[in-house]
Design an enzyme around this catalytic site. Structure first.
Site, PDB file in Angstrom:
ATOM      1  N   ASP A   1      11.481  -5.356   1.209  1.00  0.00           N
ATOM      2  CA  ASP A   1      11.656  -5.947  -0.118  1.00  0.00           C
ATOM      3  C   ASP A   1      12.961  -6.714  -0.192  1.00  0.00           C
ATOM      4  O   ASP A   1      13.992  -6.253   0.315  1.00  0.00           O
ATOM      5  CB  ASP A   1      11.716  -4.828  -1.171  1.00  0.00           C
ATOM      6  CG  ASP A   1      10.480  -4.797  -2.044  1.00  0.00           C
ATOM      7  OD1 ASP A   1       9.749  -5.807  -2.102  1.00  0.00           O
ATOM      8  OD2 ASP A   1      10.246  -3.748  -2.667  1.00  0.00           O
TER       9      ASP A   1
ATOM     10  N   GLU B   1       9.300 -10.722  -5.681  1.00  0.00           N
ATOM     11  CA  GLU B   1       8.522 -10.611  -6.911  1.00  0.00           C
ATOM     12  C   GLU B   1       8.499 -11.934  -7.672  1.00  0.00           C
ATOM     13  O   GLU B   1       9.520 -12.622  -7.745  1.00  0.00           O
ATOM     14  CB  GLU B   1       9.129  -9.518  -7.813  1.00  0.00           C
ATOM     15  CG  GLU B   1       9.127  -8.141  -7.165  1.00  0.00           C
ATOM     16  CD  GLU B   1       9.728  -7.060  -8.055  1.00  0.00           C
ATOM     17  OE1 GLU B   1      10.074  -7.350  -9.220  1.00  0.00           O
ATOM     18  OE2 GLU B   1       9.858  -5.928  -7.569  1.00  0.00           O
TER      19      GLU B   1
ATOM     20  N   ASP C   1      12.009  -1.654  -2.609  1.00  0.00           N
ATOM     21  CA  ASP C   1      13.272  -1.385  -3.317  1.00  0.00           C
ATOM     22  C   ASP C   1      13.089  -0.191  -4.261  1.00  0.00           C
ATOM     23  O   ASP C   1      14.040   0.237  -4.918  1.00  0.00           O
ATOM     24  CB  ASP C   1      13.816  -2.632  -4.022  1.00  0.00           C
ATOM     25  CG  ASP C   1      12.860  -3.233  -5.028  1.00  0.00           C
ATOM     26  OD1 ASP C   1      11.754  -2.700  -5.189  1.00  0.00           O
ATOM     27  OD2 ASP C   1      13.225  -4.241  -5.670  1.00  0.00           O
ATOM     28  N   SER C   2      11.867   0.381  -4.290  1.00  0.00           N
ATOM     29  CA  SER C   2      11.657   1.672  -4.953  1.00  0.00           C
ATOM     30  C   SER C   2      12.568   2.725  -4.346  1.00  0.00           C
ATOM     31  O   SER C   2      12.742   3.805  -4.910  1.00  0.00           O
ATOM     32  CB  SER C   2      10.193   2.106  -4.822  1.00  0.00           C
ATOM     33  OG  SER C   2       9.791   2.080  -3.470  1.00  0.00           O
TER      34      SER C   2
ATOM     35  N   GLU D   1       0.453  -5.134  -8.787  1.00  0.00           N
ATOM     36  CA  GLU D   1       0.864  -3.821  -9.299  1.00  0.00           C
ATOM     37  C   GLU D   1       0.503  -3.674 -10.772  1.00  0.00           C
ATOM     38  O   GLU D   1       0.823  -4.545 -11.601  1.00  0.00           O
ATOM     39  CB  GLU D   1       2.382  -3.648  -9.100  1.00  0.00           C
ATOM     40  CG  GLU D   1       2.892  -2.315  -9.648  1.00  0.00           C
ATOM     41  CD  GLU D   1       4.284  -1.939  -9.150  1.00  0.00           C
ATOM     42  OE1 GLU D   1       4.861  -2.658  -8.325  1.00  0.00           O
ATOM     43  OE2 GLU D   1       4.780  -0.888  -9.612  1.00  0.00           O
TER      44      GLU D   1
ATOM     45  N   LYS E   1       9.225  -9.288   1.164  1.00  0.00           N
ATOM     46  CA  LYS E   1       8.448  -9.309  -0.085  1.00  0.00           C
ATOM     47  C   LYS E   1       9.378  -9.686  -1.238  1.00  0.00           C
ATOM     48  O   LYS E   1      10.507  -9.199  -1.296  1.00  0.00           O
ATOM     49  CB  LYS E   1       7.811  -7.940  -0.350  1.00  0.00           C
ATOM     50  CG  LYS E   1       7.056  -7.882  -1.684  1.00  0.00           C
ATOM     51  CD  LYS E   1       6.131  -6.687  -1.784  1.00  0.00           C
ATOM     52  CE  LYS E   1       6.781  -5.425  -2.267  1.00  0.00           C
ATOM     53  NZ  LYS E   1       7.462  -5.529  -3.583  1.00  0.00           N
TER      54      LYS E   1
HETATM   55  O1  KIV Z   1       9.307  -1.153  -4.128  1.00  0.00           O
HETATM   56  C1  KIV Z   1       8.153  -0.750  -3.895  1.00  0.00           C
HETATM   57  O2  KIV Z   1       7.934   0.376  -3.431  1.00  0.00           O
HETATM   58  C2  KIV Z   1       7.054  -1.646  -4.173  1.00  0.00           C
HETATM   59  C3  KIV Z   1       5.668  -1.084  -4.123  1.00  0.00           C
HETATM   60  C4  KIV Z   1       5.449  -0.168  -5.261  1.00  0.00           C
HETATM   61  C5  KIV Z   1       4.652  -2.130  -4.029  1.00  0.00           C
HETATM   62  O3  KIV Z   1       7.264  -2.790  -4.453  1.00  0.00           O
END
Ligand code: KIV
Length: 275
Positions: free
Chosen positions: A83, A115, A44-45, A182, A113
């Site tokens: 994510d 969190e 989600d970056s 992280e 993924k």
């Molecule tokens: O959103 C993302 O890119 C991430 C990575 C930095 C692990 O969660």
């Protein structure tokens, strides 16, 4: 060889480091896949590096599905991990399963993924029960930026470090197949890696993890709004791209592009008949 949950586990056993890069589109997925990167993370970056938000909080399920689909089409061998965006799983176990299912069914992700530690274990269990592999994420979890009061290294005090260890054990117990760590001290990440059966993937967590992940725009020098301490620029493509854009602009303006080799022809006989 196709990367799967099983091959990643085998890599941990063999001490063969796992490679992960973030990826958000088809052509980049093909390049990374051809380079042999084990796993592609549609992080989600993308909110920051693709969409220009200041954090990841505004990213939607639709954004994630759209980009996951593109990456999945380009990834032949790499495992595709998507994510779960902010508020797609925190709200309820039901929401978590439905949204994880959408990322697999509509986005063609092979793992999702999310969190958090103990607080999301129910969600992890339910998603795994629905036959969807889960990657957990601990340490600096960017969706908690407002709770943390900024993007800061986590787990530096004894209490905070122990909390991350306890959470790591709990997410493994809940059925997670992979764990991203992280921005935590290297010594802590190493202890967690040794305690867990599942592979750990570090970002700003030292080299004691079972693998590493970076945001590709960071490692290629394409994103300059901020650069975390843990990023190594493996190439400065940002500068190269700017040079190319400038050269293109100059060539268009001075008429040297397009030249004959980039131009389609028609015979003069036909041109003469046109009115
Ligand atoms: O959103 C993302 O890119 C991430 C990575 C930095 C692990 O969660």
């Amino acid at each position: 060889m196709k990367n799967t949950v099983k091959t990643l586990l085998e890599q941990k056993k063999q001490g063969d480091k796992i490679t992960m890069l973030t990826c958000y589109d088809y052509s980049m997925a093909k390049l990374m896949d051809e380079a042999g990167i084990n796993t592609l993370l549609i992080g989600d970056s993308l909110g920051q590096v693709v969409l220009g938000y200041e954090d990841t909080l505004s990213v939607t399920m639709e954004d994630m599905i759209h980009h996951t689909r593109a990456v999945a089409r380009g990834a032949k061998n790499a495992l595709v991990i998507a994510d779960m965006p902010f508020m797609s799983y925190q709200t309820s176990v039901y929401d978590a399963v439905v949204n994880a299912g959408r990322l697999v069914k509509e986005g063609r992700a092979q793992m999702v993924k999310l969190e958090g530690g103990a607080t999301v274990c129910e969600q992890i269990r339910a998603i795994v029960d629905a036959s969807i592999p889960v990657c957990a994420h601990l340490g600096l979890t960017p969706q908690s930026v407002n709770a943390f009061g900024g993007f800061k290294v986590q787990g530096k005090s004894e209490e905070a470090a122990q909390q991350i260890i306890d959470d790591a054990k709990k997410v493994e117990e809940a059925g997670a197949s992979l764990l991203v760590l992280e921005c935590v001290p290297a010594g802590l990440a190493k202890i967690i890696t040794e305690k867990l059966e599942i592979p750990t993937i570090g970002i700003g967590a030292g080299n004691g993890c079972d693998g590493q992940v970076l945001v590709y725009q960071d490692m290629l020098g394409m994103f300059t709004d901020f650069t975390p301490k843990f990023v190594r620029k493996f190439a400065d493509l940002g500068s190269e791209m700017k040079k190319a854009f400038t050269a293109y602009s100059e060539a268009v303006k001075d008429g040297s592009f397009p030249s004959a080799e980039h131009t389609y022809k028609i015979s003069d006989d036909i041109l003469d008949k046109l009115y």
